[in-house]
Design an enzyme around this catalytic site. Sequence first.
Site, PDB file in Angstrom:
ATOM      1  N   HIS A  55       0.864  -1.178   0.000  1.00 20.71           N
ATOM      2  CA  HIS A  55       0.000   0.000   0.000  1.00 20.71           C
ATOM      3  C   HIS A  55       0.901   1.229   0.000  1.00 20.71           C
ATOM      4  O   HIS A  55       1.069   1.901   1.010  1.00 20.71           O
ATOM      5  CB  HIS A  55      -0.928  -0.002   1.215  1.00 20.71           C
ATOM      6  CG  HIS A  55      -2.244  -0.655   0.933  1.00 20.71           C
ATOM      7  ND1 HIS A  55      -3.142  -0.132   0.027  1.00 20.71           N
ATOM      8  CD2 HIS A  55      -2.791  -1.795   1.400  1.00 20.71           C
ATOM      9  CE1 HIS A  55      -4.212  -0.923  -0.039  1.00 20.71           C
ATOM     10  NE2 HIS A  55      -4.024  -1.942   0.776  1.00 20.71           N
ATOM     11  N   ASP A  73      -4.780   1.980   1.941  1.00 20.02           N
ATOM     12  CA  ASP A  73      -5.118   1.257   3.176  1.00 20.02           C
ATOM     13  C   ASP A  73      -5.701   2.234   4.205  1.00 20.02           C
ATOM     14  O   ASP A  73      -6.710   1.945   4.863  1.00 20.02           O
ATOM     15  CB  ASP A  73      -3.888   0.531   3.750  1.00 20.02           C
ATOM     16  CG  ASP A  73      -2.653   1.434   3.866  1.00 20.02           C
ATOM     17  OD1 ASP A  73      -2.631   2.526   3.251  1.00 20.02           O
ATOM     18  OD2 ASP A  73      -1.704   1.047   4.581  1.00 20.02           O
ATOM     19  N   TYR A 113      -7.403   9.099 -17.190  1.00 16.24           N
ATOM     20  CA  TYR A 113      -8.228   9.829 -16.237  1.00 16.24           C
ATOM     21  C   TYR A 113      -8.446  11.274 -16.657  1.00 16.24           C
ATOM     22  O   TYR A 113      -7.551  11.919 -17.190  1.00 16.24           O
ATOM     23  CB  TYR A 113      -7.579   9.788 -14.853  1.00 16.24           C
ATOM     24  CG  TYR A 113      -7.537   8.397 -14.267  1.00 16.24           C
ATOM     25  CD1 TYR A 113      -8.263   7.358 -14.846  1.00 16.24           C
ATOM     26  CD2 TYR A 113      -6.762   8.107 -13.162  1.00 16.24           C
ATOM     27  CE1 TYR A 113      -8.236   6.085 -14.321  1.00 16.24           C
ATOM     28  CE2 TYR A 113      -6.724   6.829 -12.633  1.00 16.24           C
ATOM     29  CZ  TYR A 113      -7.454   5.815 -13.219  1.00 16.24           C
ATOM     30  OH  TYR A 113      -7.421   4.557 -12.698  1.00 16.24           O
ATOM     31  N   GLU A 150       0.181   7.567  11.432  1.00 16.15           N
ATOM     32  CA  GLU A 150      -1.220   7.206  11.719  1.00 16.15           C
ATOM     33  C   GLU A 150      -1.966   8.283  12.508  1.00 16.15           C
ATOM     34  O   GLU A 150      -3.197   8.252  12.599  1.00 16.15           O
ATOM     35  CB  GLU A 150      -1.265   5.857  12.456  1.00 16.15           C
ATOM     36  CG  GLU A 150      -0.868   4.708  11.525  1.00 16.15           C
ATOM     37  CD  GLU A 150      -0.631   3.397  12.263  1.00 16.15           C
ATOM     38  OE1 GLU A 150      -0.351   3.436  13.485  1.00 16.15           O
ATOM     39  OE2 GLU A 150      -0.718   2.341  11.614  1.00 16.15           O
TER      40      GLU A 150
END
Length: 421
Positions: free
Chosen positions: A119, A124, A322, A398
């Site tokens: 990831h 994630d 895209y 995190e």
Amino acid sequence: MNAPHSPFPFDAPIAAAAKAVEAKVVAWRRDFHENPELGNREVRTAKIVADHLRALGFDEVKEKVAYTGVVGILKGGKPGRVVALRADMDALPVKEEVDVPFKSKATAEYDGQACGVMHACGHDAHTAMLMGVAEVLASMRASIPGTVKFIFQPAEETPPIGENGGAKMMIEEGCMENPKVGAIFGLHISSIYPTGAIGYRSGPMMASADDFKVFVRGNQTHAAMPWRGVDPIVVTSQIVLGLQTIVSRQMNINKAPSVVTVGVIRGGVRHNIIPDEVRLEGTIRAFDEEQRNELHTHVTRISEMIAAAGGARANVHIHRWYDVTVNDPALTEWSIPTLARFAGDGKVNVVDRICGSEDFSFYQKVVPGFFYFMGCTPPDKDADTAAPNHSPRFYVDEDCLPLGVKTLSALALDWLHANSG
Ligand SMILES: [Zn+2]
Ligand SMILES: [Zn+2]
């Protein structure tokens, strides 16, 4: 629509519920990180997501949308419109070099080659945060004026070669209908900003991405007797230089920047043979749909004409990937106070355009959408030099996760509050 914000009845419950789910979000993110899956192969991830939404009592959980996508519907206790939140679930063919206890050891096959899987773009974290949002909003559902649609999408990094997938396919399979979505929000974590910072732009924010292949056909001959054939290597060299004059000489840079890059030149087998064919591959980036089409025309014309001048032939293939990621200006302006309430003073800022691309752009073609960046580089590291997204050393602080949970929750509820009733 986009009525002004009225007082914010949801802020305190959002903050409390986000706090309660914080540890779970970290645990989900670590689990996904340790078990990453490539685009259109997010089977395990999708099952965890779907099980979670069902356990929360969602009204509808649709699986296998665009192969492995999950669409969850949470109906609030009060009538109102429909807002969508989107996360992407896929990982990349990258071998992880970050030393964390939940380091990925996963391997897979990509384009016929064995590879590590990581990831490395932070999806994630996106998936874990949106699962957290689902739990936050489910806990408040009685007071929600309208419906929240959760879109967990596969293959943002483009599907495997030869397969369809991603946002475009999710839309083709009806994720924006039944019930019809009125606005959509999404975010991306990024190493180029510190944890706690939010970056955005009104209008074009991320580039369109298209790739091109040019097959330059000459006429094979002995390298010592070039006049007996047509040398596609020399012609291709001229094409490469010609392509570099498109942005510098032919595009109106007052309007928007653009990029044409050749990333592959392939041709020849031996020093003493002039080959029949050389292949070029490259990418085209733009921030304006009109300029995007202009760039395509220039790439084709320059390749064909330079080849013809050298007696060779160029076949040009351009694949549109895209679209430009365009933040609806009214929705963007409306969203900023919501972000600022949770991020704090000075933390929400206009940032430079990003030449990377996002298939979130496809949702924005259907309804007004707002996409923003959230920093994930810890305070003890320099965001200017931190390993970027897609690097095997990409590292996620995190501590950024709670802000994502709170801002997505608040954008959804504020929007429903302002646009319903
Ligand atoms: Zn990426
Ligand atoms: Zn990404």
